[in-house]
Design a protein around this motif. Structure first.
Motif, PDB file in Angstrom:
ATOM      1  N   ARG A 183       0.841  -1.080  -0.058  1.00 51.34           N
ATOM      2  CA  ARG A 183      -0.074  -0.041  -0.052  1.00 51.34           C
ATOM      3  C   ARG A 183       0.955   1.394   0.051  1.00 51.34           C
ATOM      4  O   ARG A 183       1.588   1.515   1.000  1.00 51.34           O
ATOM      5  N   SER A 184       0.998   1.980  -0.914  1.00 49.62           N
ATOM      6  CA  SER A 184       2.080   3.017  -1.307  1.00 49.62           C
ATOM      7  C   SER A 184       1.186   4.380  -0.435  1.00 49.62           C
ATOM      8  O   SER A 184       0.112   4.215   0.114  1.00 49.62           O
ATOM      9  N   ARG A 185       1.988   5.312  -0.555  1.00 49.20           N
ATOM     10  CA  ARG A 185       1.674   6.816   0.039  1.00 49.20           C
ATOM     11  C   ARG A 185       1.968   6.359   1.739  1.00 49.20           C
ATOM     12  O   ARG A 185       1.384   6.874   2.629  1.00 49.20           O
ATOM     13  N   GLN A 186       2.831   5.483   2.146  1.00 50.54           N
ATOM     14  CA  GLN A 186       3.410   5.411   3.414  1.00 50.54           C
ATOM     15  C   GLN A 186       4.733   6.145   3.713  1.00 50.54           C
ATOM     16  O   GLN A 186       5.211   6.491   2.536  1.00 50.54           O
ATOM     17  N   ALA A 187       4.869   6.672   5.078  1.00 52.13           N
ATOM     18  CA  ALA A 187       5.994   7.390   5.277  1.00 52.13           C
ATOM     19  C   ALA A 187       7.234   6.798   5.007  1.00 52.13           C
ATOM     20  O   ALA A 187       8.178   7.353   4.571  1.00 52.13           O
ATOM     21  N   ASN A 188       7.303   5.536   5.147  1.00 51.39           N
ATOM     22  CA  ASN A 188       8.533   4.665   4.827  1.00 51.39           C
ATOM     23  C   ASN A 188       8.502   3.746   3.532  1.00 51.39           C
ATOM     24  O   ASN A 188       9.041   2.811   3.468  1.00 51.39           O
ATOM     25  N   GLU A 189       7.771   4.523   2.632  1.00 55.27           N
ATOM     26  CA  GLU A 189       7.587   3.690   1.491  1.00 55.27           C
ATOM     27  C   GLU A 189       8.565   3.020   0.834  1.00 55.27           C
ATOM     28  O   GLU A 189       9.122   2.037   0.323  1.00 55.27           O
ATOM     29  N   TYR A 190       9.745   4.330   0.594  1.00 54.56           N
ATOM     30  CA  TYR A 190      10.843   3.777  -0.394  1.00 54.56           C
ATOM     31  C   TYR A 190      11.722   2.740   0.276  1.00 54.56           C
ATOM     32  O   TYR A 190      12.232   1.733  -0.428  1.00 54.56           O
ATOM     33  N   LYS A 191      11.932   2.636   1.672  1.00 56.15           N
ATOM     34  CA  LYS A 191      12.710   1.596   2.410  1.00 56.15           C
ATOM     35  C   LYS A 191      11.896   0.204   2.077  1.00 56.15           C
ATOM     36  O   LYS A 191      12.545  -0.712   1.767  1.00 56.15           O
ATOM     37  N   ARG A 192      10.682   0.410   2.023  1.00 56.35           N
ATOM     38  CA  ARG A 192       9.856  -0.958   1.878  1.00 56.35           C
ATOM     39  C   ARG A 192       9.752  -1.454   0.496  1.00 56.35           C
ATOM     40  O   ARG A 192       9.272  -2.318   0.290  1.00 56.35           O
ATOM     41  N   THR A 193      10.201  -0.807  -0.706  1.00 58.89           N
ATOM     42  CA  THR A 193      10.403  -1.238  -1.902  1.00 58.89           C
ATOM     43  C   THR A 193      11.570  -1.949  -2.182  1.00 58.89           C
ATOM     44  O   THR A 193      12.072  -2.328  -3.099  1.00 58.89           O
ATOM     45  N   GLN A 194      12.693  -1.725  -1.275  1.00 56.84           N
ATOM     46  CA  GLN A 194      13.969  -2.272  -1.423  1.00 56.84           C
ATOM     47  C   GLN A 194      13.929  -3.679  -1.440  1.00 56.84           C
ATOM     48  O   GLN A 194      13.304  -4.198  -0.622  1.00 56.84           O
ATOM     49  N   GLN A 195      14.581  -4.430  -2.271  1.00 53.79           N
ATOM     50  CA  GLN A 195      14.824  -5.914  -2.239  1.00 53.79           C
ATOM     51  C   GLN A 195      15.252  -6.399  -1.032  1.00 53.79           C
ATOM     52  O   GLN A 195      14.647  -7.538  -0.677  1.00 53.79           O
ATOM     53  N   THR A 196      15.957  -5.839  -0.197  1.00 50.81           N
ATOM     54  CA  THR A 196      16.506  -6.288   0.956  1.00 50.81           C
ATOM     55  C   THR A 196      15.563  -6.581   2.023  1.00 50.81           C
ATOM     56  O   THR A 196      15.277  -7.362   2.846  1.00 50.81           O
ATOM     57  N   TYR A 197      14.706  -5.350   1.956  1.00 50.38           N
ATOM     58  CA  TYR A 197      13.628  -5.253   2.702  1.00 50.38           C
ATOM     59  C   TYR A 197      12.612  -6.570   2.535  1.00 50.38           C
ATOM     60  O   TYR A 197      11.804  -7.170   3.548  1.00 50.38           O
ATOM     61  N   ILE A 198      12.035  -6.653   1.197  1.00 51.55           N
ATOM     62  CA  ILE A 198      11.225  -7.534   0.796  1.00 51.55           C
ATOM     63  C   ILE A 198      11.816  -8.831   1.127  1.00 51.55           C
ATOM     64  O   ILE A 198      10.819  -9.816   1.545  1.00 51.55           O
ATOM     65  N   ASP A 199      13.186  -9.077   0.900  1.00 45.07           N
ATOM     66  CA  ASP A 199      13.681 -10.495   1.393  1.00 45.07           C
ATOM     67  C   ASP A 199      13.455 -10.660   2.620  1.00 45.07           C
ATOM     68  O   ASP A 199      13.239 -11.904   3.234  1.00 45.07           O
ATOM     69  N   SER A 200      13.697  -9.671   3.328  1.00 46.58           N
ATOM     70  CA  SER A 200      13.414 -10.012   5.184  1.00 46.58           C
ATOM     71  C   SER A 200      12.138 -10.457   5.484  1.00 46.58           C
ATOM     72  O   SER A 200      11.753 -11.212   6.362  1.00 46.58           O
ATOM     73  N   LEU A 201      11.128  -9.672   4.817  1.00 44.88           N
ATOM     74  CA  LEU A 201       9.876 -10.059   4.799  1.00 44.88           C
ATOM     75  C   LEU A 201       9.554 -11.421   4.728  1.00 44.88           C
ATOM     76  O   LEU A 201       8.815 -12.047   5.342  1.00 44.88           O
ATOM     77  N   LEU A 202       9.927 -12.000   3.545  1.00 45.00           N
ATOM     78  CA  LEU A 202       9.685 -13.107   2.976  1.00 45.00           C
ATOM     79  C   LEU A 202      10.340 -14.259   3.996  1.00 45.00           C
ATOM     80  O   LEU A 202       9.659 -15.305   4.208  1.00 45.00           O
TER      81      LEU A 202
END
Length: 207
Positions: A183-202
């Motif tokens: 869900r975009s338009r979040q305060a920390n959106e850029y950080k949460r679009t980075q591959q390292t962050y996505i991998d950590s969630l996975l």
């Protein structure tokens, strides 16, 4: 009087296409109003409705030419078959397989790692479509479904903007295809679009 005679020639005798043409004109007027009065995505309404109405009016021109040249019952039967065929074609061509997501989280993972037949989770929607309501933000689908273009992942309606990333996650010596929606338009959106962050969630999801 000439206006009434013109209307009579245009509308009488009434056929199925007469009713369809009048309904189509009314819907096009409504679509044009919505397209210009509402937000920008609504512009798709007149883009679809107006050409469809023009096509129906072309058919109606043929209808007016034939109405006094062949038997009325034959024309009605032909139009009934035409309308039923058009309805079935439109229903089939516009059908989709929808996954409706209901969640309070602000991200969604669709993981193509299920071993069972995922289509068993879907129920029929209208004539040709299927739908599945998922409560939660993690969806597991069979890998065979990754190439199906008719499957739509529909996030909660209150998501005004969406960031999407598709990729593969290497896990336990293999790989899992995934689709990540944020869900975009979040305060920390850029950080949460980075591959390292996505991998950590996975890593947390698959733990």
């Amino acid at each position: 009087m000439s206006v009434l005679n013109t209307l009579k020639r245009l509308l009488y005798p009434v056929t199925l296409l007469t009713l369809v043409a009048l309904l189509s004109i009314g819907l096009s007027i409504l679509a044009i109003y919505k397209g210009f009065a509402l937000e920008s995505p609504a512009i798709i309404y007149p883009i679809v409705a107006v050409p469809t109405t023009l096509f129906i009016l072309c058919l109606y021109t043929i209808d007016r030419f034939l109405v006094n040249r062949i038997k009325y019952c034959q024309l009605m039967l032909a139009e009934l078959v035409l309308l039923m065929g058009g309805y079935l074609w439109y229903g089939y061509s516009s059908s989709s397989t929808d996954i409706h997501i209901e969640t309070d989280e602000d991200y969604i993972f669709v993981l193509y790692d299920a071993t069972e037949n995922s289509m068993d989770n879907f129920s029929r929607k209208r004539l040709f479509g299927k739908e599945w309501l998922v409560t939660g933000n993690i969806v597991h689908l069979n890998p065979s479904l990754i190439s199906r273009n008719d499957i739509r992942i529909l996030p909660p309606e209150n998501w005004m903007g969406i960031y999407e990333e598709n990729g593969k996650y290497f896990y336990q010596g293999g790989s899992i295809s995934y689709s990540y929606k944020l869900r975009s338009r979040q305060a920390n959106e850029y950080k949460r679009t980075q591959q390292t962050y996505i991998d950590s969630l996975l890593t947390l999801v698959l733990r």
